[in-house]
Design a protein around this motif. Structure first.
Motif, PDB file in Angstrom:
ATOM      1  N   ALA A  26       0.848  -1.188   0.000  1.00 14.83           N
ATOM      2  CA  ALA A  26       0.000   0.000   0.000  1.00 14.83           C
ATOM      3  C   ALA A  26       0.885   1.241   0.000  1.00 14.83           C
ATOM      4  O   ALA A  26       2.072   1.189   0.347  1.00 14.83           O
ATOM      5  N   SER A  27       0.297   2.356  -0.384  1.00 15.12           N
ATOM      6  CA  SER A  27       1.053   3.600  -0.409  1.00 15.12           C
ATOM      7  C   SER A  27       0.155   4.761  -0.025  1.00 15.12           C
ATOM      8  O   SER A  27      -1.070   4.703  -0.168  1.00 15.12           O
ATOM      9  N   SER A  28       0.782   5.805   0.468  1.00 16.67           N
ATOM     10  CA  SER A  28       0.080   7.038   0.797  1.00 16.67           C
ATOM     11  C   SER A  28       0.635   8.142  -0.084  1.00 16.67           C
ATOM     12  O   SER A  28       1.847   8.406  -0.065  1.00 16.67           O
ATOM     13  N   ALA A  29      -0.228   8.761  -0.878  1.00 16.23           N
ATOM     14  CA  ALA A  29       0.211   9.807  -1.802  1.00 16.23           C
ATOM     15  C   ALA A  29      -0.119  11.182  -1.246  1.00 16.23           C
ATOM     16  O   ALA A  29      -0.938  11.335  -0.343  1.00 16.23           O
ATOM     17  N   ASN A  30       0.526  12.168  -1.817  1.00 16.00           N
ATOM     18  CA  ASN A  30       0.405  13.582  -1.451  1.00 16.00           C
ATOM     19  C   ASN A  30       1.139  13.892  -0.151  1.00 16.00           C
ATOM     20  O   ASN A  30       1.934  14.823  -0.088  1.00 16.00           O
ATOM     21  N   LEU A  31       0.852  13.137   0.915  1.00 14.19           N
ATOM     22  CA  LEU A  31       1.484  13.362   2.219  1.00 14.19           C
ATOM     23  C   LEU A  31       1.370  14.820   2.641  1.00 14.19           C
ATOM     24  O   LEU A  31       2.319  15.411   3.176  1.00 14.19           O
ATOM     25  N   GLY A 118      -7.838   5.442  -0.732  1.00 16.67           N
ATOM     26  CA  GLY A 118      -6.787   6.425  -0.535  1.00 16.67           C
ATOM     27  C   GLY A 118      -5.464   5.807  -0.130  1.00 16.67           C
ATOM     28  O   GLY A 118      -4.548   6.505   0.303  1.00 16.67           O
ATOM     29  N   LEU A 119      -5.356   4.484  -0.288  1.00 15.62           N
ATOM     30  CA  LEU A 119      -4.113   3.780   0.034  1.00 15.62           C
ATOM     31  C   LEU A 119      -3.468   3.156  -1.191  1.00 15.62           C
ATOM     32  O   LEU A 119      -2.701   2.206  -1.098  1.00 15.62           O
ATOM     33  N   GLY A 120      -3.797   3.710  -2.360  1.00 15.06           N
ATOM     34  CA  GLY A 120      -3.167   3.232  -3.592  1.00 15.06           C
ATOM     35  C   GLY A 120      -3.631   1.865  -4.013  1.00 15.06           C
ATOM     36  O   GLY A 120      -2.839   1.070  -4.536  1.00 15.06           O
ATOM     37  N   SER A 121      -4.913   1.575  -3.846  1.00 15.66           N
ATOM     38  CA  SER A 121      -5.430   0.237  -4.140  1.00 15.66           C
ATOM     39  C   SER A 121      -5.251  -0.143  -5.602  1.00 15.66           C
ATOM     40  O   SER A 121      -4.774  -1.235  -5.925  1.00 15.66           O
ATOM     41  N   HIS A 162      -0.698   9.420 -13.110  1.00 16.53           N
ATOM     42  CA  HIS A 162      -0.118   9.919 -11.858  1.00 16.53           C
ATOM     43  C   HIS A 162       0.811   8.839 -11.320  1.00 16.53           C
ATOM     44  O   HIS A 162       0.440   7.682 -11.238  1.00 16.53           O
ATOM     45  N   TYR A 163       2.006   9.253 -10.919  1.00 11.96           N
ATOM     46  CA  TYR A 163       2.994   8.294 -10.421  1.00 11.96           C
ATOM     47  C   TYR A 163       3.138   8.322  -8.902  1.00 11.96           C
ATOM     48  O   TYR A 163       3.966   7.597  -8.351  1.00 11.96           O
ATOM     49  N   ASP A 164       2.346   9.165  -8.204  1.00 12.94           N
ATOM     50  CA  ASP A 164       2.594   9.329  -6.775  1.00 12.94           C
ATOM     51  C   ASP A 164       2.198   8.110  -5.955  1.00 12.94           C
ATOM     52  O   ASP A 164       2.598   7.992  -4.794  1.00 12.94           O
ATOM     53  N   ASN A 165       1.423   7.182  -6.523  1.00  5.56           N
ATOM     54  CA  ASN A 165       1.182   5.890  -5.874  1.00  5.56           C
ATOM     55  C   ASN A 165       2.017   4.781  -6.489  1.00  5.56           C
ATOM     56  O   ASN A 165       2.627   3.981  -5.764  1.00  5.56           O
ATOM     57  N   VAL A 166       2.052   4.700  -7.822  1.00  2.00           N
ATOM     58  CA  VAL A 166       2.758   3.574  -8.444  1.00  2.00           C
ATOM     59  C   VAL A 166       4.262   3.637  -8.192  1.00  2.00           C
ATOM     60  O   VAL A 166       4.912   2.597  -8.035  1.00  2.00           O
ATOM     61  N   GLY A 281      -2.819  14.003   8.241  1.00  2.00           N
ATOM     62  CA  GLY A 281      -3.278  14.409   6.913  1.00  2.00           C
ATOM     63  C   GLY A 281      -4.139  13.354   6.261  1.00  2.00           C
ATOM     64  O   GLY A 281      -4.359  12.264   6.807  1.00  2.00           O
ATOM     65  N   ILE A 282      -4.632  13.696   5.090  1.00  2.00           N
ATOM     66  CA  ILE A 282      -5.437  12.783   4.279  1.00  2.00           C
ATOM     67  C   ILE A 282      -4.507  11.956   3.401  1.00  2.00           C
ATOM     68  O   ILE A 282      -3.612  12.497   2.755  1.00  2.00           O
ATOM     69  N   SER A 283      -4.709  10.656   3.382  1.00  2.00           N
ATOM     70  CA  SER A 283      -3.907   9.771   2.543  1.00  2.00           C
ATOM     71  C   SER A 283      -4.495   9.745   1.138  1.00  2.00           C
ATOM     72  O   SER A 283      -5.637   9.340   0.947  1.00  2.00           O
ATOM     73  N   GLY A 284      -3.714  10.191   0.171  1.00  2.00           N
ATOM     74  CA  GLY A 284      -4.212  10.254  -1.205  1.00  2.00           C
ATOM     75  C   GLY A 284      -5.418  11.164  -1.282  1.00  2.00           C
ATOM     76  O   GLY A 284      -5.421  12.278  -0.747  1.00  2.00           O
TER      77      GLY A 284
END
Length: 335
Positions: A26-31, A118-121, A162-166, A281-284
Motif C-alpha cells: 500500500a502507499s500514501s500519496a500527497n502526504l 486512498g491507500l493506492g489500491s 499519476h505516479y505518486d502511488n505507483v 493528513g489525508i492519505s491520497g
C-alpha cells in the motif's frame, strides 16, 4: 528496490513449478505537502503485509483471471473489466515491440486493499500484476519501462497518469515524482524513527469526486505556500532536520476542500494533536488518513482510538506502519 532488478531470483522462481507470486505494498500519496508529486510505501510494524498479491502461473489457455482475498467481492465480475486484464494486454504489447510473446498463463489477484480507500489500491493491483508478469517472463522489461507502463495503467483508472502511488509502490520508500529529463521518480531520504499510523474508515471517496471538489484556480499565495513547503520538506529530508520536515507537513491544496468529504477527520486531527502527533493528513484522495508519530506506544494508542472512533464498519482498519523500503517484489510461487 523492485525485484525487477533481480532477474536471477525470478528465473529461479520460474524454475520451481512455473509460478511466481508478486507483492506490492500500500502507499500514501500527497502526504499533505506534495500534491501529486510525493508518495510513500507502507509496511505494518507487526510484520503483516498491507497490499495486494498476484500469482502468475503457467496455464493451458492464453489467459485466465480469478480473484480472492478480503476485498475481492468489490471487483467487477467480468474479468475483462478488471485492471489486471488491461495489464496483461499492455504487457503483451510491450513484449511484442521487443520481438517477444506472452506465454499462456493464469493470474490470481489476492485483493487485500479496499477500492477507493486512498491507500493506492488500484496502483497496488497494477504494480503487483506487472511485477508478476515481468518475473514470469524472465524480466525482459527494465525498471524505467515498467514504471512507464504502470503509470499508463493507473491512468486508465484515474483518468490521467499519476505516479505518486505507483512509484513508491514499485520502488519503495518515499518517492518524489519528477517527470523531467527522462527521470520519472527518485527516492528521497526518510526519517526512519517516524511511525505512520494509517486508518481506512471503511467508506469510499472516489478519486473523481475528490478531484471535482477542488477549485479550478488557486490563489497566488496558496501556490507560493505549497511550493515553499514542498521545497522545505525535501531539503529537510536531505539534511536530517526532523522538526522542520514535520512542521511543513501541511496541505493548502486539497485538504481544506476534501476534509468535508471525510466524516470524523477533524476529530482525528484533534485527537492526534493531543497525543503528540508530528503531523496528520489525508492519505491520497481519502477517506484514509495518516498520523505521524515518533513514539511506538503513542502510535499504538492512536491506532486503537481510530479503530474505536473513526472506523465505521467491518471493511475499515488501522495499522501502525514504517515505510516499506523494498517496494514490489517476488515473494515465492504460491499464494
Amino acid at each position: 528496490m523492485s525485484s525487477a532488478m533481480n532477474p536471477d531470483f525470478e528465473q529461479d522462481a520460474m524454475a520451481q513449478g512455473g509460478s511466481v507470486v508478486a507483492y506490492a505494498p500500500a502507499s500514501s500519496a500527497n502526504l499533505s505537502v506534495g500534491f501529486d508529486v510525493l508518495g510513500a510505501a507502507l509496511a505494518p510494524v507487526d510484520g503483516s503485509l498491507l497490499g495486494d498479491r498476484v500469482q502468475v502461473k503457467a496455464a493451458d489457455v492464453p489467459f485466465a483471471l480469478s480473484s480472492v482475498g478480503r476485498y475481492a467481492h468489490k471487483l467487477p465480475d467480468d474479468p475483462k473489466k478488471n485492471i489486471l486484464y488491461d495489464c496483461w494486454v499492455a504487457y503483451g504489447e510491450a513484449l511484442e515491440k521487443r520481438g517477444l510473446g506472452l506465454k499462456p498463463l493464469a493470474m490470481v489477484l489476492e485483493k487485500n486493499l479496499p477500492v477507493g480507500s486512498g491507500l493506492g489500491s488500484s496502483a497496488c493491483s497494477v504494480v503487483a500484476a506487472l511485477e508478476g508478469l515481468n518475473a514470469f517472463h524472465g524480466a525482459p522489461l527494465n525498471e524505467h519501462d515498467m514504471l512507464l507502463l504502470m503509470g499508463e495503467m493507473e491512468g486508465k483508472i484515474s483518468g490521467s497518469v499519476h505516479y505518486d502511488n505507483v512509484a513508491p509502490c514499485y520502488l519503495g520508500g518515499m518517492q518524489l515524482v519528477l517527470e523531467e529529463h527522462g527521470v520519472i521518480s527518485q527516492g528521497i531520504p526518510v526519517f526512519e524513527q517516524w511511525y505512520w499510523v494509517v486508518c481506512y474508515p471503511g467508506t469510499v471517496v472516489s478519486t473523481a469526486a475528490a478531484r471535482a471538489i477542488l477549485p479550478a484556480q488557486y490563489r497566488r499565495q496558496d501556490c507560493l505556500t505549497y511550493g515553499r513547503r514542498l521545497a522545505a520538506f525535501v531539503h529537510a529530508s536531505y539534511t536530517g532536520q526532523e522538526g522542520l520536515a514535520a512542521s511543513v507537513l501541511k496541505d493548502v491544496i486539497a485538504e481544506p476542500y476534501r476534509a468535508a468529504l471525510i466524516e470524523g477527520f477533524n476529530e482525528v486531527r484533534a485527537q492526534a494533536a493531543q497525543n503528540g502527533a508530528l503531523a496528520t493528513g489525508i492519505s491520497g484522495s481519502g477517506p484514509s488518513v495518516f498520523v505521524v508519530m515518533k513514539d511506538l506506544a503513542q502510535a499504538e494508542r492512536m491506532k486503537d482510538w481510530m479503530d474505536a472512533h473513526f472506523v465505521q464498519n467491518e471493511d475499515g482498519f488501522a495499522r501502525v506502519c514504517k515505510l516499506d523500503m523494498a517496494g514490489a517484489r517476488v515473494t515465492g510461487s504460491e499464494l
